[in-house]
Scaffold this motif. Structure first.
Motif, short mmCIF file in Angstrom:
data_model
loop_
_atom_site.label_atom_id
_atom_site.label_comp_id
_atom_site.label_asym_id
_atom_site.label_seq_id
_atom_site.Cartn_x
_atom_site.Cartn_y
_atom_site.Cartn_z
N GLY A 304 0.79 -1.23 0.00
CA GLY A 304 0.00 0.00 0.00
C GLY A 304 0.82 1.27 0.00
N LEU A 305 1.63 1.48 1.04
CA LEU A 305 2.41 2.71 1.15
C LEU A 305 3.49 2.80 0.08
N PRO A 306 4.25 1.71 -0.20
CA PRO A 306 5.25 1.80 -1.28
C PRO A 306 4.66 2.15 -2.64
N VAL A 307 3.46 1.64 -2.94
CA VAL A 307 2.84 1.91 -4.25
C VAL A 307 2.40 3.36 -4.35
N ILE A 308 1.73 3.89 -3.34
CA ILE A 308 1.23 5.26 -3.46
C ILE A 308 2.37 6.27 -3.37
N LEU A 309 3.46 5.92 -2.68
CA LEU A 309 4.63 6.80 -2.67
C LEU A 309 5.43 6.68 -3.95
N GLY A 310 5.48 5.47 -4.53
CA GLY A 310 6.20 5.27 -5.78
C GLY A 310 7.68 5.61 -5.61
N LEU A 331 5.78 11.79 11.27
CA LEU A 331 6.13 10.38 11.06
C LEU A 331 5.27 9.48 11.95
N VAL A 332 5.02 9.93 13.16
CA VAL A 332 4.14 9.18 14.07
C VAL A 332 2.75 9.04 13.45
N VAL A 333 2.26 10.11 12.84
CA VAL A 333 0.95 10.08 12.18
C VAL A 333 0.92 9.04 11.07
N VAL A 334 1.95 9.02 10.24
CA VAL A 334 2.01 8.06 9.12
C VAL A 334 2.04 6.63 9.64
N ARG A 350 -6.59 3.85 -1.42
CA ARG A 350 -7.15 5.17 -1.15
C ARG A 350 -7.35 5.43 0.34
N PHE A 351 -7.42 4.39 1.15
CA PHE A 351 -7.65 4.59 2.58
C PHE A 351 -6.50 5.35 3.24
N ILE A 352 -5.28 5.16 2.74
CA ILE A 352 -4.14 5.87 3.35
C ILE A 352 -3.71 7.08 2.53
N TYR A 353 -4.52 7.47 1.57
CA TYR A 353 -4.24 8.68 0.79
C TYR A 353 -4.05 9.92 1.67
N PRO A 354 -4.82 10.10 2.77
CA PRO A 354 -4.66 11.30 3.59
C PRO A 354 -3.30 11.45 4.25
N VAL A 355 -2.48 10.40 4.32
CA VAL A 355 -1.15 10.57 4.93
C VAL A 355 -0.11 11.04 3.91
N LEU A 356 -0.46 11.08 2.63
CA LEU A 356 0.50 11.50 1.62
C LEU A 356 1.04 12.92 1.84
N PRO A 357 0.20 13.91 2.19
CA PRO A 357 0.76 15.24 2.45
C PRO A 357 1.82 15.23 3.55
#
Length: 533
Positions: A304-310, A331-334, A350-357
């Motif tokens: 999940g995280l590796p794909v959306i971060l690319g 970082l704690v939030v992520v 999409r569930f972890i999209y809000p941590v991208l910013p």
């Protein structure tokens, strides 16, 4: 706000002459306006200079038109479809609305747009499709500006520039930020709230503003509270006037926001209902979301995280090491958000999209710190995100939207509407519905509500159909009730061809969908029309 020297988008460092002029002007208050509270000028209303705002909006509008594919059903079925029914009094509400799991606050935004178009007699189907997405694009653009402005206040214009660059380069943000998803609005509100959060060194802190935005995000999608739990707890821990913070900020904001949400839902449901509690009970406490698929606990960490971060991932890791101590809370939030979502069986990107910013802050800080290979890294980051952004936005899974053009043609004349009917033989909610045809055309699709009674042998209509498609069609559809149009994926054609031939169906449209067919999803979508002779 006046543009910076050179007319660029980003503020530049002060020159000695400019500093001297500024100091001379300070000698007399007659020549200058009184300083504003918090040290901010009028631009604080939106965050930055007008050039940066216009550039961001222009880019996101372009982004909107370069995303012509479908992602998940919720971008239509939990927003535009609901809004269409609210305004035009016909359409389809999914089972979540019957069970009171969704609230009307987010669809109300689009229903307002639809109502204005209706009153102006401009409710053309293309406007119904594109204007909500353009509104979402503008909101996402303003969130980009807020993220830049936050880092400029906390650090400097140089660091903020690289954070902004990483945000704009993110292929997943490009893919999602103009879609009418609750996750998109959740991300926008989270970014805005972060601007007002009382982080160490922040000059824009406002407890009421950030709590109001968090509360609004919670109303729209209750799981939006997850990233904010560590942030609010840290604020409470550091707050000297804890009782005042709770009594004068948290409780009033929570009561007012939740009260408005309950009233809105009362108007449209016709009864008092607390959808946020139902949503959390279904998705978190009962974990019934696994009906739509489940993944191993480590999925967000390994995929999940590796794909959306690319290709941002190495910069994110480097930034976590290099960033100042005050950003540890990000970082704690992520980590917290990823771990909490990892406990749930049903997982989606999409569930972890809000941590991208939050991640982009670390990526930008990493870029700023690079001394060697900086230009190569920037070029690689841009190009490596451009390709997946364009492919997923213009090619992958575009058939779900393209096939609606053929459905819209059935609404062009009243004579067509009187005899035409459509049956969508696809995994449920594979295509949009009335929001993308905007006429009361009889349409049906395979149902897939979950079993809420604990029946382990339960099969929904879609499962029963796919277990034996030909037999199901012969048993369920009779000669006098046959639809005029059948829509299905190419993988189904050979299996149901005897039914198609026997009942006089002929292929009238072939629509490309994806290069990566799997399971029930084929590479193309076929439209078959029944001869009326």
């Amino acid at each position: 706000m006046q543009p910076e020297a050179g007319g660029g988008f980003f503020p530049r460092g002060r020159t000695r002459n400019a500093e001297a002029v500024r100091l001379r002007k300070r000698k007399s208050v007659l020549y200058g306006a009184a300083p504003k509270a918090g040290g901010e000028g009028a631009s604080d209303l939106i965050g930055e200079n007008i050039y940066l705002i216009l550039f961001s909006i222009t880019l996101r509008v372009l982004n909107c038109f370069l995303v012509q594919t479908s992602f998940v059903p919720d971008e239509y079925w939990q927003s535009l479809e609901v809004a269409h029914r609210m305004v035009f009094n016909y359409g389809y509400l999914t089972w979540e609305w019957a069970e009171g799991l969704r609230g009307y606050s987010y669809p109300l935004l689009f229903a307002t747009i639809y109502k204005v178009l209706q009153l102006l007699a401009k409710d053309d189907v293309q406007l119904l499709i594109w204007i909500p997405r353009l509104v979402q694009a503008v909101l996402s653009a303003l969130a980009d500006v807020k993220l830049y402005s936050l880092i400029r206040h906390l650090e400097n214009a140089e660091t903020a520039k690289w954070v902004y660059f990483c945000q704009l380069c993110s292929w997943f943000t490009w893919y999602c930020c103009t879609r009418t998803l609750t996750n998109t609005m959740e991300t926008v509100l989270t970014t805005f709230a972060l601007f007002y959060y009382p982080l160490e060194g922040s000059k824009t802190r406002s407890s009421c503003k950030y709590l109001s935005l968090v509360a609004l995000a919670f109303i729209i999608r209750p799981t939006a509270i997850i990233p904010w739990i560590p942030l609010v707890l840290m604020h409470f821990w550091q707050e000297q006037k804890k009782v005042e913070f709770v009594l004068c900020s948290c409780i009033p904001v929570g009561v007012i926001t939740l009260g408005i949400s309950i009233i809105i839902d009362r108007l449209f449901f016709g009864e008092w209902i607390l959808v946020q509690l139902n949503f959390l009970k279904f998705n978190v406490l009962q974990n019934l979301g696994t009906f739509y698929g489940s993944h191993p606990w480590h999925w967000y960490l390994t995929q999940g995280l590796p794909v959306i971060l690319g290709t941002h991932l190495p910069l994110f890791i480097h930034g976590c090491i290099q960033a100042p101590k005050r950003y540890q809370i990000f970082l704690v939030v992520v980590v917290w958000t990823v771990l909490i979502y990892s406990t749930l069986g049903h997982k989606e990107f999409r569930f972890i999209y809000p941590v991208l910013p939050f991640c982009m802050v670390f990526c930008g800080y990493s870029l700023k710190q690079l001394k060697t290979w900086k230009k190569s890294t920037i070029s690689f980051l841009f190009l490596s995100n451009l390709l997946p952004a364009l492919y997923t936005g213009l090619i992958h899974q575009r058939g779900s939207l393209d096939v609606m053009i053929h459905m819209q043609q059935l609404c062009n004349t009243s004579s067509n509407q009187s005899w035409a009917s459509v049956f969508v033989l696809m995994p449920c909610h594979s295509i949009p519905f009335y929001s993308h045809v905007h006429c009361p055309l009889p349409m049906r699709f395979l149902q897939c509500p979950p079993d809420l009674n604990g029946n382990k042998s339960y099969l929904d209509e879609a499962d029963m159909f796919y277990s034996n498609p030909l037999n199901w069609l012969n048993e369920e559809l009779y000669s006098d009730t046959l639809p005029t149009h059948l829509v299905f994926f190419s993988v189904l054609e050979q299996e149901i061809s005897p039914f198609l031939v026997l009942n006089g169906y002929e292929k009238t449209a072939t629509v490309f969908h994806t290069h990566m067919p799997q399971g029930r999803i084929g590479s193309h979508i076929y439209v078959y029309t029944r001869s009326m002779l």
